[in-house]
Design a protein around this motif. Structure first.
Motif: not given
Ligand code: UFG
Length: 342
Positions: A129, A131, A205, A237, A301, A305
């Motif tokens: 990942t 991450t 997510n 993202r 958060d 990236y």
């Molecule tokens: N976000 C919101 N509201 C929500 C959910 C998310 O604004 O209800 C935002 C987050 O703050 C972030 C973006 O949307 O800016 C993406 O968030 P996600 O939770 O969809 O994804 P993440 O980038 O935090 O993490 C995900 C997976 C991890 C993985 C990672 C790899 O959850 O398991 O991507 O890049 F490792």
């Protein structure tokens, strides 16, 4: 392509695993699933049979922690390589239950490798990942594979540790070869609407949450922070369509089998999208503007990236083919067709 090798797909009934199953079968591989259905429904197997036009999907029900079961799977089948998805993946949950994450993700991998070694199967594609890059400094964007690794959660720690174990095992004997794939943010669903992401609880997510807002099951999206140092203030993202991600696994496996050389690659589009851009794209897919409220930043958060996708292109010939609009349209198609009766 006409490969006839048998591939073991652990976690093959899950979200990314099921899409990879279809891609592998379409590429000519024979695929066997091992899944404990802790985060997948059994109905996925029927859907996979439908999608790949085979009578029955071969599936062993059980955990990668079950050494005896693993031995049986390798005894009963002549397996050429393994694609290993079976793991826990919720970042937040990992802080509450680190032991469960260490056990499934690290011990599970070790048990699998031991069972592989016993029958001299030494090629494995591993789900990692983005991450593992932690909270990267802005000057490191787009992220290259040699960027420093750093964990911000027990989940990320398990993936870094697994990657490092694989590196040392590969160094121990030339016959081991690992394809380590660092996923950015996988979203979307198969165009048939038969398989997709199906979180049972309120999703953590972004896209699964938005899909529930679009379906009227949740009132609005909470945008976690609009004061980041990004053009619209919301988090950026690198979203990748799950079908593109699945294709990346086939390419990684093809390379392992053809060259027996390992690789560590990012699988992303190379492009970042903000939370508000994703919300607007989903609104276009479902045909109405979706409501949101600005909420506080979510702990852990990072602002932005996205991948440097050039190594995957050079080594695997990988490139993403589906846009953000395709990701949203396929997600919405899954919600209105397949997800309901699954
Ligand atoms: N976000 C919101 N509201 C929500 C959910 C998310 O604004 O209800 C935002 C987050 O703050 C972030 C973006 O949307 O800016 C993406 O968030 P996600 O939770 O969809 O994804 P993440 O980038 O935090 O993490 C995900 C997976 C991890 C993985 C990672 C790899 O959850 O398991 O991507 O890049 F490792």
């Amino acid at each position: 392509m006409g490969q006839s090798e048998t591939i073991l797909l652990t976690g093959g009934a899950g979200y990314i695993g099921s899409h990879t199953y279809v891609a592998l079968v379409e590429a000519g591989y024979r695929v066997i699933i091992l899944d404990d259905f802790s985060n997948a429904k059994r109905s996925v197997l029927t859907r996979l049979a439908q999608l790949t036009r085979v009578n029955e999907v071969t599936c062993y029900e059980g955990s990668v922690l079950d050494g005896a079961l693993l031995r049986r799977v390798f005894e009963e089948n002549e397996i050429a390589a393994v694609v290993h998805f079976a793991a826990r993946k919720a970042v937040g949950e990992s802080s509450e239950k680190p032991l469960a994450y260490f056990e499934t993700n690290c011990s599970g991998l070790l048990k699998l490798l031991a069972a592989m070694e016993a029958v001299d199967v030494r090629r494995l594609v591993f789900s990692s990942t983005a991450t593992v890059y932690g909270d990267p400094a802005p000057e490191l964007l787009p992220l290259k594979e040699d960027a420093p690794l750093n964990y911000m959660s027990p989940y990320a720690f398990t993936k870094i540790m697994s990657e490092q174990m694989l590196e040392q095992i590969a160094a121990s004997h030339a016959s081991w070869a690992f394809g380590v794939l660092r996923y950015f943010n996988p979203v979307g669903a198969h165009p048939s609407g038969l398989i997709g992401e199906d979180p049972s609880d309120i999703p953590n997510n972004l896209m699964p949450y938005i899909s529930k807002v679009a379906a009227g099951e949740l009132p609005h999206l909470n945008v976690f922070g609009n004061d980041y140092d990004t053009p619209d203030g919301t988090g950026i993202r690198d979203y990748i369509h799950v079908s593109d991600l699945a294709a990346g696994h086939v390419m990684s496996l093809n390379r392992l089998l053809a060259t027996n050389e390992g690789h560590v690659v990012n699988l992303g589009s190379g492009q970042g999208h903000s939370v508000l851009e994703v919300l607007a794209a989903y609104g276009r897919a479902c045909g109405r503007e979706l409501p949101h409220e600005i909420a506080p930043r979510r702990a852990g958060d990072v602002a932005a990236y996205y991948a440097d996708a050039s190594r995957a292109a050079a080594l695997l010939g990988f490139e993403t083919r589906r846009s953000l609009d395709d990701m949203c349209a396929s997600s919405w198609n899954w919600i209105v067709t397949g997800a309901k009766e699954a």
